[in-house]
Design a protein around this motif. Structure first.
Motif, short mmCIF file in Angstrom:
data_model
loop_
_atom_site.label_atom_id
_atom_site.label_comp_id
_atom_site.label_asym_id
_atom_site.label_seq_id
_atom_site.Cartn_x
_atom_site.Cartn_y
_atom_site.Cartn_z
N VAL A 709 -5.01 1.83 -3.90
CA VAL A 709 -4.24 1.60 -2.67
C VAL A 709 -2.88 2.28 -2.72
CG1 VAL A 709 -5.39 -0.60 -2.29
CG2 VAL A 709 -3.17 -0.57 -3.46
N ARG A 714 -6.15 7.78 2.34
CA ARG A 714 -6.51 6.77 3.34
C ARG A 714 -7.93 6.94 3.87
NH1 ARG A 714 -1.50 8.05 7.40
NH2 ARG A 714 0.22 7.93 5.89
N VAL A 744 5.90 -2.53 6.20
CA VAL A 744 4.69 -2.45 5.39
C VAL A 744 3.53 -2.12 6.32
CG1 VAL A 744 3.05 -3.72 3.95
CG2 VAL A 744 5.51 -4.07 3.64
N ARG A 745 2.78 -1.10 5.97
CA ARG A 745 1.60 -0.73 6.77
C ARG A 745 0.36 -0.83 5.90
NH1 ARG A 745 1.50 4.60 10.47
NH2 ARG A 745 2.72 3.17 11.75
N LEU A 746 -0.67 -1.48 6.43
CA LEU A 746 -1.93 -1.65 5.72
C LEU A 746 -3.02 -0.83 6.40
CD1 LEU A 746 -1.90 -5.54 5.24
CD2 LEU A 746 -1.03 -3.79 3.67
N GLN A 748 -6.70 -0.71 6.54
CA GLN A 748 -7.82 -1.57 6.18
C GLN A 748 -9.16 -0.88 6.47
OE1 GLN A 748 -7.28 -5.67 7.45
NE2 GLN A 748 -5.11 -5.29 7.87
N ILE A 759 2.51 -11.28 3.59
CA ILE A 759 3.20 -10.20 2.87
C ILE A 759 4.54 -10.74 2.40
CG2 ILE A 759 4.20 -7.90 3.06
CD1 ILE A 759 2.14 -7.32 5.26
N LEU A 795 0.69 -8.84 -1.41
CA LEU A 795 -0.20 -9.16 -0.30
C LEU A 795 -1.11 -10.30 -0.75
CD1 LEU A 795 -1.64 -8.52 2.45
CD2 LEU A 795 -3.07 -6.91 1.17
N LEU A 807 -9.21 -2.68 1.09
CA LEU A 807 -7.99 -2.01 1.54
C LEU A 807 -7.98 -0.57 1.04
CD1 LEU A 807 -5.31 -2.71 3.05
CD2 LEU A 807 -4.27 -3.03 0.79
N GLU A 809 -5.21 1.63 1.68
CA GLU A 809 -3.87 2.05 1.28
C GLU A 809 -2.83 1.05 1.80
OE1 GLU A 809 -1.88 5.33 -0.77
OE2 GLU A 809 -3.98 4.76 -0.52
N ILE A 810 -1.77 0.90 1.03
CA ILE A 810 -0.60 0.14 1.46
C ILE A 810 0.59 1.08 1.43
CG2 ILE A 810 -0.22 -0.74 -0.89
CD1 ILE A 810 1.01 -3.26 0.40
N GLU A 811 1.37 1.10 2.51
CA GLU A 811 2.57 1.91 2.59
C GLU A 811 3.77 1.00 2.76
OE1 GLU A 811 2.18 4.65 5.78
OE2 GLU A 811 0.28 5.48 5.06
#
Length: 820
Positions: A709, A714, A744-746, A748, A759, A795, A807, A809-811
């Motif tokens: 992640v 992505r 924070v952007r997920l 999914q 979060i 998370l 998931l 990626e997490i940004e």
């Protein structure tokens, strides 16, 4: 159905011109003609293929041609077709005669002994008959003692042919039974005995008996082949492991064969490693490279997972071991230096961002290096993710080879090409002694070099048409057609004609576009004819020969015929221009200078002058135009500074680098070349491994580890965090240091979104809730909050569609003006 394929030597199609003022190889007028007629090739090889499929029958021929050699092959009606086995005795008789006319031989023992690869998986041929047929090896060597004889045999795979009828319906159970046999009977894993006996009871006794009989016979023939090496009959032998895994009967068979090899002291002439279909091409390439007196160096780079840590599908050794074996088989030399003759870019599976890998390919191709792509990440086809990343960066025809799921082809093709280029430039071409001078010999060299270059490009186009166009975009349609019409896609007996028509029609249109986009107009350096460097461009695609190889859906024959041109008037440019990197990022709404590099490569043997400039969006600051002079075949890098002004978040703009150029004063015609690069405005993501971040989690399922992640990928299904089912899960990302963050952007997984989650940020050593969500149905979710200086985010997944967390990626970014 019997098809017509091109197994005979190709006919060179070159559009030439008498006025080659730009440098193309033309002999001076008035040169005396040589007394002896020049040869039409650099040598001939007698090749007995594994069977009649395009990869096993045609690829060795194409590899020979790409090295300036001719491959003699048996009449195709002797090779059989799928369940119609080849005429082993007749093939042996053909080879006995062909070997006398050749400079060496490459032979597939399964064809000589049984009638092909499929025939080797049944016990229809007795051991006595197989041995009798293979006596032709001894006869040919006695008659041709000074001609190299290279051979290969196959260690039988774990299963039989997977058709929907008898006996193929048992192919899956046979494979499982073979694996369990090794685990229980050889390794003593008694906890698996119940499953082993259950699987065995479901397989008819005659199928098991035939399977074991074929294995025992094949193993004895493998041993016989090793003994022939010790006696001097076979000069080099590969025993290739057909489709396998870690466990199975092959494990002890390989150990036994290795022990015999050591006992007889022939380890330097017998190699045992994975591979079956590629072995003929490898040995042809070995022959050609040795005859050319070359030993190219090969530098290997991996994409996602290092080769030492990855085992490719259906193989049983680390990928790096296999690649090293292939390279050394050809007589090439491994190297990790920047000046290696060949850069082999090996695409492995696993998590990670492929863009840096694509950027490295882009950089090397721009500078004119021989770059081959070995693409084994996905079984049986090109990795579409890698293809999409490379499409805007390079043109595929510039590569020294691209093989989808068989890196042995990329290695063979690129090594042969490098060897021919080296030999031509150092005066070591076979059959051209020092006294072979004059116009006829120079023209013969030109013809051979252009013929080889044509075969090389055709092979790359053919491979991509099959493993990318057909297997990625058409194959599933052909499979569905057969099933929907009540036939077995693995063995079509009812609707083959319709399936074949569908395959050819759908593939042809896409393959034509592939040629237009990736090959038309590509410049080629064919080698040195003794006076000049021979250059040309890919001029046109004159025809396709397409059909399903067998009465099954997996393989499509797709043989193109290309024409090269040595005429300056058929060139769109004398230079190739690249803008590196393809994409540059800046902070949104900033006014900054960004650096790009224009790489200009002169593709002809004449000095060229270019006027380099950059076209930028309105309001930006463009670099001053500059004049660039390039010597023949020179590569020049020009740094350019572009002033970026006010680019909004998530937006991008294009910068175009133009290089109008020409040869003055005798060639007033102006050519054009250009390239583009993109500048995008993105927020700095502190939750990237590249930024020093580290990920941990409550758990994960199989290879879907939490590190995926934070790898910047992505889109790849192999680059996700996935857990086992549970009531809750957690994921934590620690930054390299304290960071000011507010978003924070997920990213999914569509259809399996996280429906309820929390979060939190680690602020001054204490977890602070930043956002909470319930009832989520959105794939990409963005969460904003008042900026905090945090050292980590967490998370907590409280609910999902199926109790698993998924998931991509997490940004984690900071977008407020105060973030700076």
């Amino acid at each position: 159905m019997r098809r017509t394929r091109r197994l005979t030597p190709r006919t060179l199609s070159v559009v030439a011109t008498a006025a080659v003022a730009l440098t193309f190889a033309v002999a001076p007028s008035g040169a005396p003609a040589a007394a002896a007629a020049p040869p039409a090739n650099l040598g001939r090889l007698a090749v007995v293929p594994l069977d009649d499929r395009p990869f096993t029958a045609h690829t060795p021929v194409a590899v020979a041609e790409a090295g300036g050699h001719e491959a003699l092959t048996p009449p195709e009606d002797l090779l059989g077709e799928y369940f119609t086995y080849g005429q082993a005795d007749a093939v042996g008789a053909w080879w006995r005669k062909a070997a006398a006319d050749a400079d060496g031989s490459v032979v597939a023992a399964p064809m000589l002994a049984y009638g092909g690869l499929v025939a080797s998986r049944t016990c229809q041929t007795s051991l006595a008959d197989a041995r009798r047929r293979l006596a032709v090896l001894d006869e040919v060597k006695r008659s041709n003692p000074d001609k190299p004889l290279y051979a290969f045999d196959v260690i039988m795979r774990l299963t039989i042919e997977p058709t929907s009828s008898y006996p193929g319906i048992h192919s899956g159970p046979i494979r499982r039974w073979a694996v369990l046999m090794d685990q229980v009977e050889n390794l003593g894993q008694e906890e698996r005995r119940a499953e082993y006996e259950q699987v065995a009871s479901e397989i008819p006794e005659e199928i098991k008996a035939d399977f074991l009989c074929a294995r025992a016979r094949d193993h004895q023939i493998n041993r016989d082949m090793i003994e022939r090496v010790a006696k001097g009959t076979i000069d080099y032998l590969i025993l290739g492991q057909d489709d396998a895994t870690e466990h199975g009967p092959h494990r002890l068979e390989k150990a036994s064969l290795a022990a015999l090899t050591a006992q007889l002291g022939v380890q330097d002439r017998v190699r045992i490693y994975p591979g079956a279909d590629i072995l003929g091409a490898l040995l042809v390439a070995k022959h050609v490279t040795e005859r050319l007196g070359a030993a190219p160096t090969v530098d290997v780079e991996w994409s996602r997972t290092p080769g030492e840590q990855w085992v490719a599908p259906y193989q049983d050794v680390p990928y790096a071991t296999l690649v090293d074996e292939y390279v050394r088989t050809l007589g090439a030399r491994p190297s990790d230096g920047p000046d290696a003759d060949i850069l082999l870019m090996a695409n492995t599976a696993g998590g990670g961002n492929l863009e840096p890998f694509a950027d490295r390919i882009h950089d090397a191709v721009a500078r004119g290096r021989l770059v081959a792509v070995g693409d084994d990440a996905l079984a049986g086809k090109v990795d579409a993710e890698l293809r999409s990343l490379l499409a805007p960066r390079i043109r595929f025809g510039e590569l020294a080879g691209w093989s989808g799921w068989n890196i042995g082809l990329s290695i063979s093709q690129s090594v042969v090409r490098a060897a021919l280029l080296q030999a031509s430039r150092t005066g070591r071409l076979p059959n051209f002694p020092g006294r072979a001078k004059g116009i006829p010999f120079q023209q013969a060299r030109q013809t051979i070099l252009l013929n080889a270059a044509t075969a090389h490009v055709e092979l790359t186009l053919q491979e991509l048409a099959h493993t990318d166009v057909y297997r990625n975009q058409v194959l599933s349609q052909v499979q569905a057609y057969a099933r929907d019409n009540g036939d077995d896609p693995q063995y079509m007996t009812k609707v083959f004609e319709g399936a074949n028509q569908l395959a050819v029609q759908r593939t042809r249109a896409l393959a034509d576009q592939l040629f237009a986009d990736e090959f038309a107009g590509i410049p080629l350096r064919a080698g040195n004819d003794g006076r000049h460097e021979v250059t040309a461009v890919v001029h046109r695609l004159t025809s396709w020969q397409m059909t399903l190889a067998w009465s099954r859906y997996q393989e499509l024959e797709a043989f193109p015929t290309l024409a090269l041109s040595t005429a300056p008037t058929d060139r769109g440019a004398l230079l190739t221009v690249s803008a590196l990197p393809l994409r540059t990022t800046v902070r949104p709404e900033s006014e900054v200078d960004t650096r790009i590099t224009a790489v200009l490569r002169n593709d002809v043997g004449t000095p060229v002058t270019a006027q380099l400039s950059a076209v930028v969006p309105e309001g930006w600051v463009a670099p001053a135009p500059t004049e660039v002079r390039l010597a023949p075949f020179a590569v020049v890098e020009v740094p350019l500074t572009v002033g970026v002004r006010g680019l909004a978040a998530e937006q991008s703009a294009t910068v175009r680098v133009d290089a109008p150029h020409g040869v003055l004063p005798d060639q007033p015609r102006q050519f054009t070349a250009s390239a583009t690069t993109t500048v995008g405005a993105v927020w700095r993501n502190v939750a990237l491994a590249a930024e020093g971040a580290k990920a941990s989690a409550s758990g994960w399922w199989r290879q879907y580890v939490p590190a995926h992640v934070i790898d910047g990928n992505r889109v790849s299904s192999g680059s996700r965090w996935i857990t086992d089912p549970a009531d809750s899960h957690w994921l934590r990302v620690d930054f390299a240091g304290a960071e000011l963050v507010d978003t924070v952007r997920l990213h999914q997984y569509g259809g399996y979104e996280l429906t309820s989650y929390r979060i939190s940020g680690l602020v001054d050593g204490t977890w602070r809730v930043l956002d909470e969500v319930t009832g989520n149905t959105t794939q990409v979710t963005t969460h904003t909050f008042t900026p905090v200086r945090a050292t980590a985010v967490r998370l907590d997944v409280l609910a999902s569609r199926d109790r698993q967390a998924r998931l991509y990626e997490i940004e984690v970014t900071c977008r407020a003006a105060s973030c700076g």
